[in-house]
Design a protein around this motif. Structure first.
Motif, PDB file in Angstrom:
ATOM      1  N   THR A  36       0.839  -1.194   0.000  1.00 26.03           N
ATOM      2  CA  THR A  36       0.000   0.000   0.000  1.00 26.03           C
ATOM      3  C   THR A  36       0.878   1.249   0.000  1.00 26.03           C
ATOM      4  OG1 THR A  36      -0.034   0.135   2.401  1.00 26.03           O
ATOM      5  CG2 THR A  36      -1.758  -1.224   1.361  1.00 26.03           C
ATOM      6  N   PRO A  37       0.300   2.415  -0.249  1.00 22.89           N
ATOM      7  CA  PRO A  37       1.084   3.652  -0.138  1.00 22.89           C
ATOM      8  C   PRO A  37       1.744   3.808   1.228  1.00 22.89           C
ATOM      9  CG  PRO A  37      -0.948   4.094  -1.309  1.00 22.89           C
ATOM     10  CD  PRO A  37      -1.030   2.666  -0.803  1.00 22.89           C
ATOM     11  N   ALA A  38       1.090   3.339   2.296  1.00 19.09           N
ATOM     12  CA  ALA A  38       1.682   3.412   3.635  1.00 19.09           C
ATOM     13  C   ALA A  38       2.918   2.515   3.732  1.00 19.09           C
ATOM     14  CB  ALA A  38       0.663   3.022   4.694  1.00 19.09           C
ATOM     15  N   ASP A  39       2.880   1.335   3.109  1.00 24.83           N
ATOM     16  CA  ASP A  39       4.041   0.441   3.114  1.00 24.83           C
ATOM     17  C   ASP A  39       5.210   1.090   2.373  1.00 24.83           C
ATOM     18  OD1 ASP A  39       2.494  -1.583   4.359  1.00 24.83           O
ATOM     19  OD2 ASP A  39       1.840  -2.341   2.414  1.00 24.83           O
ATOM     20  N   ILE A  40       4.917   1.700   1.255  1.00 27.23           N
ATOM     21  CA  ILE A  40       5.951   2.349   0.446  1.00 27.23           C
ATOM     22  C   ILE A  40       6.567   3.520   1.208  1.00 27.23           C
ATOM     23  CG2 ILE A  40       6.358   3.642  -1.694  1.00 27.23           C
ATOM     24  CD1 ILE A  40       4.079   1.800  -2.910  1.00 27.23           C
ATOM     25  N   ALA A  41       5.720   4.298   1.887  1.00 24.72           N
ATOM     26  CA  ALA A  41       6.224   5.435   2.676  1.00 24.72           C
ATOM     27  C   ALA A  41       7.120   4.950   3.813  1.00 24.72           C
ATOM     28  CB  ALA A  41       5.049   6.252   3.217  1.00 24.72           C
ATOM     29  N   LYS A  42       6.725   3.868   4.489  1.00 25.37           N
ATOM     30  CA  LYS A  42       7.564   3.329   5.573  1.00 25.37           C
ATOM     31  C   LYS A  42       8.911   2.858   5.024  1.00 25.37           C
ATOM     32  CE  LYS A  42       4.179   1.800   8.975  1.00 25.37           C
ATOM     33  NZ  LYS A  42       3.601   0.645   9.660  1.00 25.37           N
ATOM     34  N   ALA A  43       8.893   2.232   3.864  1.00 30.84           N
ATOM     35  CA  ALA A  43      10.137   1.754   3.265  1.00 30.84           C
ATOM     36  C   ALA A  43      11.065   2.925   2.946  1.00 30.84           C
ATOM     37  CB  ALA A  43       9.836   0.943   2.005  1.00 30.84           C
ATOM     38  N   LYS A  44      10.501   4.010   2.475  1.00 30.21           N
ATOM     39  CA  LYS A  44      11.311   5.191   2.146  1.00 30.21           C
ATOM     40  C   LYS A  44      11.921   5.806   3.404  1.00 30.21           C
ATOM     41  CE  LYS A  44       9.017   6.437  -2.138  1.00 30.21           C
ATOM     42  NZ  LYS A  44       8.138   7.386  -2.827  1.00 30.21           N
ATOM     43  N   ARG A  45      11.200   5.722   4.538  1.00 31.02           N
ATOM     44  CA  ARG A  45      11.688   6.296   5.796  1.00 31.02           C
ATOM     45  C   ARG A  45      12.619   5.348   6.546  1.00 31.02           C
ATOM     46  NH1 ARG A  45       6.100   7.554   6.420  1.00 31.02           N
ATOM     47  NH2 ARG A  45       5.980   5.954   8.022  1.00 31.02           N
ATOM     48  N   SER A  46      12.680   4.106   6.118  1.00 33.57           N
ATOM     49  CA  SER A  46      13.457   3.092   6.833  1.00 33.57           C
ATOM     50  C   SER A  46      14.960   3.372   6.726  1.00 33.57           C
ATOM     51  CB  SER A  46      13.149   1.707   6.263  1.00 33.57           C
ATOM     52  OG  SER A  46      14.032   0.759   6.790  1.00 33.57           O
ATOM     53  N   TYR A  47      15.624   3.354   7.866  1.00 32.55           N
ATOM     54  CA  TYR A  47      17.069   3.540   7.887  1.00 32.55           C
ATOM     55  C   TYR A  47      17.802   2.280   7.423  1.00 32.55           C
ATOM     56  CZ  TYR A  47      16.074   7.724  10.558  1.00 32.55           C
ATOM     57  OH  TYR A  47      15.606   8.945  10.948  1.00 32.55           O
ATOM     58  N   ILE A  48      17.138   1.153   7.572  1.00 36.35           N
ATOM     59  CA  ILE A  48      17.769  -0.123   7.240  1.00 36.35           C
ATOM     60  C   ILE A  48      17.659  -0.428   5.751  1.00 36.35           C
ATOM     61  CG2 ILE A  48      17.759  -2.606   7.763  1.00 36.35           C
ATOM     62  CD1 ILE A  48      16.607  -1.849  10.510  1.00 36.35           C
ATOM     63  N   GLN A  95       7.814  -4.438   0.282  1.00 36.51           N
ATOM     64  CA  GLN A  95       7.189  -5.759   0.429  1.00 36.51           C
ATOM     65  C   GLN A  95       7.363  -6.305   1.846  1.00 36.51           C
ATOM     66  OE1 GLN A  95       9.046  -4.786  -2.109  1.00 36.51           O
ATOM     67  NE2 GLN A  95       7.752  -5.076  -3.902  1.00 36.51           N
ATOM     68  N   GLN A  96       8.450  -5.942   2.509  1.00 38.45           N
ATOM     69  CA  GLN A  96       8.663  -6.427   3.870  1.00 38.45           C
ATOM     70  C   GLN A  96       7.684  -5.766   4.843  1.00 38.45           C
ATOM     71  OE1 GLN A  96      12.669  -6.971   4.757  1.00 38.45           O
ATOM     72  NE2 GLN A  96      12.297  -7.813   6.768  1.00 38.45           N
ATOM     73  N   PHE A  97       7.428  -4.474   4.678  1.00 38.09           N
ATOM     74  CA  PHE A  97       6.434  -3.788   5.506  1.00 38.09           C
ATOM     75  C   PHE A  97       5.035  -4.315   5.191  1.00 38.09           C
ATOM     76  CE2 PHE A  97       9.994  -0.844   5.588  1.00 38.09           C
ATOM     77  CZ  PHE A  97      10.069  -0.561   6.944  1.00 38.09           C
ATOM     78  N   HIS A  98       4.806  -4.585   3.931  1.00 40.68           N
ATOM     79  CA  HIS A  98       3.535  -5.151   3.466  1.00 40.68           C
ATOM     80  C   HIS A  98       3.274  -6.489   4.161  1.00 40.68           C
ATOM     81  CE1 HIS A  98       1.408  -7.524   0.170  1.00 40.68           C
ATOM     82  NE2 HIS A  98       0.557  -6.552   0.410  1.00 40.68           N
ATOM     83  N   ALA A  99       4.255  -7.369   4.156  1.00 43.14           N
ATOM     84  CA  ALA A  99       4.098  -8.689   4.780  1.00 43.14           C
ATOM     85  C   ALA A  99       3.896  -8.583   6.289  1.00 43.14           C
ATOM     86  CB  ALA A  99       5.311  -9.554   4.462  1.00 43.14           C
ATOM     87  N   ALA A 100       4.639  -7.696   6.928  1.00 42.48           N
ATOM     88  CA  ALA A 100       4.516  -7.532   8.381  1.00 42.48           C
ATOM     89  C   ALA A 100       3.129  -7.022   8.755  1.00 42.48           C
ATOM     90  CB  ALA A 100       5.587  -6.569   8.894  1.00 42.48           C
ATOM     91  N   ARG A 101       2.613  -6.058   8.008  1.00 43.06           N
ATOM     92  CA  ARG A 101       1.289  -5.505   8.303  1.00 43.06           C
ATOM     93  C   ARG A 101       0.217  -6.567   8.110  1.00 43.06           C
ATOM     94  NH1 ARG A 101      -1.767  -4.280   4.741  1.00 43.06           N
ATOM     95  NH2 ARG A 101      -0.227  -3.659   3.202  1.00 43.06           N
ATOM     96  N   GLN A 102       0.330  -7.317   7.044  1.00 46.22           N
ATOM     97  CA  GLN A 102      -0.690  -8.318   6.749  1.00 46.22           C
ATOM     98  C   GLN A 102      -0.692  -9.463   7.744  1.00 46.22           C
ATOM     99  OE1 GLN A 102      -1.872  -7.677   2.253  1.00 46.22           O
ATOM    100  NE2 GLN A 102      -0.381  -9.258   2.466  1.00 46.22           N
ATOM    101  N   SER A 103       0.437  -9.713   8.391  1.00 44.34           N
ATOM    102  CA  SER A 103       0.480 -10.799   9.382  1.00 44.34           C
ATOM    103  C   SER A 103      -0.418 -10.497  10.579  1.00 44.34           C
ATOM    104  CB  SER A 103       1.917 -11.057   9.837  1.00 44.34           C
ATOM    105  OG  SER A 103       2.397  -9.962  10.593  1.00 44.34           O
TER     106      SER A 103
END
Length: 142
Positions: free
Chosen positions: A87-99, A104-112
């Motif tokens: 989702t757009p929220a997953d993409i935004a989190k990925a952009k802000r991620s320092y790591i 797709q990793q934020f996407h999978a974590a949210r869906q779990s």
């Protein structure tokens, strides 16, 4: 982005007047659904929405047109969404991620966090057994 909000689609107490006599596939309702770029299905605690025939009809139309269906819920006091793609929220989190995690990793974590009982209700529901407010709705949709 155009998304379908079925809560405002039809007056369920005047469905024949709303859709006309030629059935849902020839109605303004169906044409409007065709213009949507996807749909959001809000899951309640009893997953009643998947047991409603009109909701099932809308989901089948969206799926047959290859459009995204996003499931959302706030069960267990936590809002979460289930979608095929990040989702757009997953993409935004990925952009802000320092790591540098991919979206797709934020996407999978949210869906779990999505409640398994809601998914199970969807898997065992049969549209032909779904509920309608009026008997003529069943005839119209079938």
């Amino acid at each position: 982005v155009l998304y379908w909000v079925c809560a405002y689609a039809n007056n369920q107490t005047r469905i024949a007047h709303e859709l006309g006599t030629e059935g849902p596939l020839n109605s303004p309702f169906f044409k409007a659904l065709g213009l949507a770029q996807g749909a959001v299905l809000v899951m309640d605690s009893g997953a009643e929405v998947v047991r409603r025939m009109w909701c099932g009809f809308e989901n089948v139309v969206i799926a047959s047109q290859g459009k995204p269906l996003v499931l959302v819920t706030s069960l267990r006091w936590k809002a979460t969404a289930l979608a095929a793609d990040p989702t757009p929220a997953d993409i935004a989190k990925a952009k802000r991620s320092y790591i540098g995690f991919p979206a797709q990793q934020f996407h999978a974590a949210r869906q779990s966090d999505f409640p398994g009982e809601s998914l199970q209700a969807m898997l065992v529901t049969k549209l032909e057994n779904a509920e309608t407010a009026l008997p003529e709705d069943r005839r119209m949709i079938s």
